[in-house]
Design a protein around this motif. Structure first.
Motif, PDB file in Angstrom:
ATOM      1  N   ARG A 257      99.845-124.089  43.384  1.00 26.07           N
ATOM      2  CA  ARG A 257     101.129-123.884  43.806  1.00 26.07           C
ATOM      3  C   ARG A 257     102.254-123.833  42.534  1.00 26.07           C
ATOM      4  O   ARG A 257     102.593-123.493  42.061  1.00 26.07           O
ATOM      5  N   ARG A 258     100.979-124.521  41.337  1.00 28.15           N
ATOM      6  CA  ARG A 258     102.143-124.480  39.868  1.00 28.15           C
ATOM      7  C   ARG A 258     102.018-123.178  39.865  1.00 28.15           C
ATOM      8  O   ARG A 258     103.105-122.061  39.467  1.00 28.15           O
ATOM      9  N   LEU A 259     100.580-121.683  39.850  1.00 21.30           N
ATOM     10  CA  LEU A 259     100.797-120.405  39.625  1.00 21.30           C
ATOM     11  C   LEU A 259     101.462-119.567  40.435  1.00 21.30           C
ATOM     12  O   LEU A 259     101.960-118.856  40.121  1.00 21.30           O
ATOM     13  N   LEU A 260     101.009-120.563  41.777  1.00 24.70           N
ATOM     14  CA  LEU A 260     102.028-119.724  42.545  1.00 24.70           C
ATOM     15  C   LEU A 260     103.458-119.407  42.140  1.00 24.70           C
ATOM     16  O   LEU A 260     104.119-118.659  42.113  1.00 24.70           O
ATOM     17  N   TYR A 261     103.863-121.064  41.783  1.00 25.24           N
ATOM     18  CA  TYR A 261     105.681-120.535  41.587  1.00 25.24           C
ATOM     19  C   TYR A 261     106.401-120.071  40.406  1.00 25.24           C
ATOM     20  O   TYR A 261     106.842-119.183  40.167  1.00 25.24           O
ATOM     21  N   ASN A 262     104.840-120.376  39.381  1.00 26.86           N
ATOM     22  CA  ASN A 262     105.144-119.244  38.153  1.00 26.86           C
ATOM     23  C   ASN A 262     105.665-117.544  38.440  1.00 26.86           C
ATOM     24  O   ASN A 262     106.044-117.378  37.997  1.00 26.86           O
ATOM     25  N   ARG A 263     104.768-117.098  39.752  1.00 25.24           N
ATOM     26  CA  ARG A 263     104.661-116.088  40.061  1.00 25.24           C
ATOM     27  C   ARG A 263     105.505-115.497  40.812  1.00 25.24           C
ATOM     28  O   ARG A 263     106.286-114.380  41.251  1.00 25.24           O
ATOM     29  N   THR A 264     105.413-116.351  41.921  1.00 25.39           N
ATOM     30  CA  THR A 264     107.083-115.992  42.637  1.00 25.39           C
ATOM     31  C   THR A 264     108.729-115.789  41.599  1.00 25.39           C
ATOM     32  O   THR A 264     108.266-116.192  40.642  1.00 25.39           O
ATOM     33  N   TRP A 265     109.345-114.614  41.909  1.00 31.17           N
ATOM     34  CA  TRP A 265     110.194-114.340  41.552  1.00 31.17           C
ATOM     35  C   TRP A 265     111.324-114.945  42.799  1.00 31.17           C
ATOM     36  O   TRP A 265     111.592-115.097  43.438  1.00 31.17           O
ATOM     37  N   ARG A 266     111.753-115.791  41.480  1.00 28.89           N
ATOM     38  CA  ARG A 266     112.961-116.623  42.507  1.00 28.89           C
ATOM     39  C   ARG A 266     114.507-116.061  42.198  1.00 28.89           C
ATOM     40  O   ARG A 266     115.238-115.610  40.422  1.00 28.89           O
ATOM     41  N   ARG A 267     115.535-115.349  42.854  1.00 28.31           N
ATOM     42  CA  ARG A 267     117.189-115.057  42.825  1.00 28.31           C
ATOM     43  C   ARG A 267     117.105-115.777  42.424  1.00 28.31           C
ATOM     44  O   ARG A 267     116.602-117.669  42.627  1.00 28.31           O
ATOM     45  N   PRO A 268     118.452-115.259  41.693  1.00 28.70           N
ATOM     46  CA  PRO A 268     119.462-116.626  40.948  1.00 28.70           C
ATOM     47  C   PRO A 268     120.385-117.202  42.173  1.00 28.70           C
ATOM     48  O   PRO A 268     120.623-116.543  43.457  1.00 28.70           O
ATOM     49  N   ARG A 269     120.936-117.858  41.101  1.00 25.16           N
ATOM     50  CA  ARG A 269     121.656-118.985  41.934  1.00 25.16           C
ATOM     51  C   ARG A 269     123.549-118.095  42.510  1.00 25.16           C
ATOM     52  O   ARG A 269     123.609-117.476  41.917  1.00 25.16           O
TER      53      ARG A 269
END
Length: 942
Positions: free
Chosen positions: A193-205
């Motif tokens: 989950r940590r690796l997936l979270y680091n690789r996933t692009w998160r849109r800005p607020r």
């Protein structure tokens, strides 16, 4: 109820009337016949004729009706049918019958009583077990039966408990395994989950419709509050940077252990590692910035904890010592506390430090620094002591060969000695400092030259009577081994030359005849020790090998090969009897001419030579040298270069020297009983010869005896003027005053009769000063700490004894600090007490080094030690000796030296043996001196 009672008619035969028992009366039939009584009233008749329940029943054996007379009477009456017969006869017969029957019964009863009496007598006479014994046996059987039942029940319970424990253990193991697997799965899932979270692009607020919340009141900060927040944020950022920088080094126990020692040493010496570690230590308040040099030392000391734990074999000389074990334990505590504090600080959001963990880390760091300094000081002192001893051995060689100017060997010795001394001196100065190194070397050389025995005069060929008639060709030469190997072409100038003979005498293992006999007389188990000569002989052999290496480089290899073969041949032949098969084989194989021809033809092979030696040495060595010779033989079988060949040659020479030493000790062991018997006479003759030749006089002996006699007489007059001391007391006083003293032994202080015991007296003086000094330190410490002065500090005494082996020299005050740390490690003390005790230790060490004990306490202790030794040595009877020996422990404990009972006993025993041998050898001269002293005293009185 009838009106009248009819009484039955009497029988027809009236001669023997029946007796009727009725209510206790006997009614005769003749008196009651045909009587009719009037009927009583009904009530009386009913009472009177009621059947009686307590009527006595007649017995078949005792009733008269069943008796023989009664039966006879009835039969007679019936047979006569009522005929007449005299009542008198009938009564007489009945009485006779009764009497006979009673006699028969009494006879039967008497017979029965006799049988009962006989059975009782037999039962009483027959042996039978006691009732208590029977009960004890029965109880024992019952107890055994009960114990068997209990044991069986317990075995069942134990078996059941084991089964339950095994089941529980298996169940716990299964649960632990299941929990571990679940935890690993959870950790793996979290990592995913940590690796997936680091690789996933998160849109800005983005802006969103604000929720309806109550209006917040904006709080206005003051300048001070804002400054505090900014400072707190800055400190947090600073702590974070420092901890992150140190964490980036990846410095922990596991990586250090996996990295090689050399690489780890280079890594720790880098500036970035030292800088990051210093900042962390300053953050943790473990480092002061007062002095840059001390700060660097503290940082390196801290980092050494990782090396101690990761590479203990490379850092520590031995992991089995007490100090080494203590150092490893303290290093482990320091590293664990340090890493635990960093882990908790980095897990915190503000990188804050726990005060409890900081205090624990501070204590662990202090304990580790103390242990590290103690270990470092002891290790450095041992290294310095070893190098000083090597320097002194080289000086001994120099003193032996400096007068020889002819020949190349002496020049090689001088050059090699000077080069090695310069190298050792530079290393000693680097470790101990220039001033201390100079003082240590001067003191060691001075003591070595003073303790060296006087050289034997030229032409003094003292016989060895114990070694004559031995199967060897010349056993006096068999115990000596020549160490000179000189590459010369002329055979007349090698072993027979004056230079080779002198060098062989200098480097001989066997001591002088008189010294040998004297040592055997004092110690029956004395054997020639290789330790005083091993460094010397190894240094000489190494110099020879170095010269040989230079000779091969210069093209002089053939000459060195011939000289080497001749030297080894001479050494080996001294161990064998002429005519022996090995003697012949070695003589022919290592013949000088044969080896020279092989070298000239270029066919000499060192591989064949080493193979030959590998086959010969196991046949010559003692069983105790089997492993060493086997190792050497395996090393010699492997081929190598010229340098490796010369190293093998050096090891071969060393092993041959050991074989010579073993052979010398074997001969000495066989000759020891004879030498001991003749030791007193031999020493007496040699001493008389020296006196007659004028080599010695008795001036120092007379002065020593007179001083001892004056001291004893003065003390005796103070106690009892009429008592005159014996010769034994005077001798004991002189011996104690000579051996137990503080000043350095001077040449004029030693009597001629005790010249062979010079080294022994010097050693006893040093040990006496050590005992008094350590005892004074302990008494001061016990008084300062309010401890009982009779309590024993044996561990501390042993460590101090070892620390003061090299003397009291302390220019850098490291020895004082080490002694103080020894006491403080077992007995914590406040700072004021520590400072006071440190000053006391420094003062006592300085006095002991100068040989002037001015402190009152140490003077009293030294005097008590002398008194104790004098009382035990001057005992004239066996009872006194036993009494003093049995009360030695109590006497020393009351004197404040309870920890040194073994050392004092060894000193007294040594002095006792030394005095006994001395009096047997020089008793006649002591008697003459005592007589001269008495005559002089009488002349003074007159």
């Amino acid at each position: 109820m009838p009106d009248k009672i009819d009484i039955p008619d009497p029988p027809a035969n009236d001669d023997i009337p029946e007796e009727i028992e009725e209510d206790g009366m006997i009614l005769n039939g003749t008196d009651t016949a045909n009587h009719v009584y009037a009927a009583p009233p009904p009530r009386i008749a009913a009472r009177f004729w009621r059947p009686s329940t307590n009527r006595r029943r007649s017995s078949a054996t005792s009733s008269r009706r069943n008796s023989m007379s009664s039966t006879h009477s009835h039969t007679s009456a019936r047979s006569l049918h009522g005929g007449c017969q005299s009542n008198h006869v009938a009564q007489h017969l009945r009485r006779a019958s009764i009497i006979e029957s009673r006699k028969a019964r009494l006879a039967d009863r008497a017979a029965h009583a006799e049988q009962v009496r006989l059975r009782a007598a037999l039962a009483k006479a027959a042996p039978r077990a006691s009732n208590s014994e029977e009960r004890a046996l029965a109880a024992q059987k019952a107890r055994e039966r009960h114990l068997a039942q209990v044991a069986a029940a317990c075995a069942e319970e134990v078996k059941r408990a084991k089964k339950v424990a095994e089941d529980m253990k298996e169940r716990k193991a299964a649960e632990e395994k299941r929990y571990r697997l679940e935890m690993e799965e959870k950790l793996a899932e979290a990592e995913k989950r940590r690796l997936l979270y680091n690789r996933t692009w998160r849109r800005p607020r983005t802006s969103s419709s604000p929720s309806k919340k109550p209006t917040e009141v904006t709080r206005v900060l003051t300048s001070d509050a804002a400054a505090k927040r900014i400072q707190a944020a800055w400190r947090t950022k600073r702590r974070r940077n420092i901890l992150d920088e140190f964490s980036a080094l990846n410095l922990s126990i596991d990586p250090v252990a996996e990295t090689s020692f050399e690489a780890m040493g280079q890594f720790i010496a880098e500036d970035r590692v030292l800088s990051a570690t210093g900042r962390v230590l300053r953050l943790l308040n473990l480092l002061d910035d007062v002095d840059a040099t001390s700060s660097q030392t503290s940082i390196r000391t801290f980092l050494s904890a990782y090396l101690v734990l990761g590479h203990p074999a490379e850092v520590l000389s031995s992991k089995d010592g007490d100090q080494e074990k203590d150092l490893i334990t303290k290093a482990k505590e320091l590293v664990i506390s340090f890493e635990a504090l960093l882990t908790k600080a980095m897990a915190s959001q503000r990188y804050s430090l726990d005060l409890t963990q900081l205090e624990t880390l501070s204590f662990a760091n202090t304990a580790y620094n103390t242990a590290f300094n103690d270990w470092k000081a002891r290790d450095a002192s041992i290294l310095i002591e070893t190098m000083v001893a090597s320097f002194v051995n080289l000086d001994a060689i120099w003193q032996s060969v400096k007068d020889y100017t002819d020949g190349e060997v002496a020049n090689d010795y001088r050059e090699g000695i000077r080069d090695n001394q310069v190298l050792l001196l530079s290393r000693i100065k680097k470790l101990a400092g220039p001033d201390r190194a100079t003082m240590l070397i001067k003191k060691a050389i001075r003591e070595s030259r003073r303790s060296r025995p006087r050289r034997r005069p030229v032409g003094d060929v003292r016989p060895r009577p114990a070694l004559e008639g031995s199967p060897a060709s010349s056993e006096e030469t068999a115990v000596e081994s020549s160490t000179s190997v000189t590459p010369v072409q002329d055979s007349e100038a090698t072993p027979e030359g004056q230079e080779a003979a002198a060098l062989a005498k200098i480097f001989s293992i066997l001591p002088d005849n008189r010294i040998l006999v004297h040592e055997l007389a004092i110690d029956k188990e004395f054997r020639i020790d290789n330790s005083p000569h091993s460094n010397l002989r190894n240094a000489v052999n190494r110099e020879i090998c170095e010269s040989m290496r230079r000779g091969f480089e210069n093209g002089e290899g053939d000459a060195w090969t011939v000289a080497m073969a001749d030297n080894i041949r001479a050494k080996l032949l001294k161990l064998l009897k002429p005519g022996n098969s090995l003697h012949t084989l070695i003589s022919e194989t290592l013949d000088t001419d044969f080896v020279s021809r092989q070298c000239a033809q270029g066919v000499f092979s060192y591989e064949k030579f080493f193979t030959f030696m590998a086959n010969i040495l196991p046949k010559l060595c003692a069983p105790v040298r089997d492993e060493q010779v086997k190792t050497l033989a395996e090393d010699m079988e492997t081929p190598g270069s010229v340098s490796e060949m010369i190293d093998k040659l050096f090891r071969l020479l060393h092993v041959i020297d050991l074989l010579s030493l073993d052979y010398s000790n074997f001969l000495l062991m066989n000759a020891a009983p004879t030498l001991i018997k003749q030791s007193a006479g031999y020493e007496q003759r040699m001493f008389a010869q020296d006196l007659d030749a004028g080599r010695i006089t008795l001036a120092r002996t007379k002065r020593w005896w007179n001083d001892a006699a004056v001291n004893v007489i003065t003390e005796s007059d103070r106690r009892d003027p009429l008592h005159r001391p014996t010769t034994q007391k005077i001798y004991a006083r002189g011996l104690v005053d000579l051996a137990i003293a503080t000043a350095t032994l001077q040449e004029n202080d030693l009597p001629e009769t005790l010249n062979l015991d010079r080294a022994r007296i010097i050693r006893i003086r040093a040990e006496s000063a050590r005992i008094a000094t350590i005892a004074a330190i302990f008494l001061n410490a016990k008084n300062l700490l309010k401890r009982d002065v009779r309590s024993q500090w044996k561990p501390e005494a042993s460590r101090m004894w070892d620390a003061l082996k090299t003397g009291f020299l302390d220019p850098d005050e490291s020895l004082s600090a080490r002694l103080l740390s020894i006491i403080e490690s077992g007995h914590p003390m406040p700072a004021s007490t520590r400072s006071q005790l440190a000053n006391t230790i420094t003062r006592l060490l300085q006095q002991a080094e100068r040989g002037r004990l001015t402190d009152p306490l140490i003077k009293v202790l030294f005097q008590r030690l002398k008194t104790h030794a004098f009382n035990r040595l001057s005992a004239s009877s066996s009872g006194e000796r036993v009494r003093f020996a049995s009360t030695a422990s109590e006497g020393l404990a009351s004197s404040g030296m309870a920890e040194f009972v073994p050392q004092v006993s060894e000193i007294v025993d040594t002095l006792g043996k030394m005095g006994e041998v001395d009096q047997k050898a020089h008793g006649i001269w002591y008697e003459q001196i005592a007589k001269e002293f008495e005559d002089m005293g009488q002349d003074v009185d007159e």
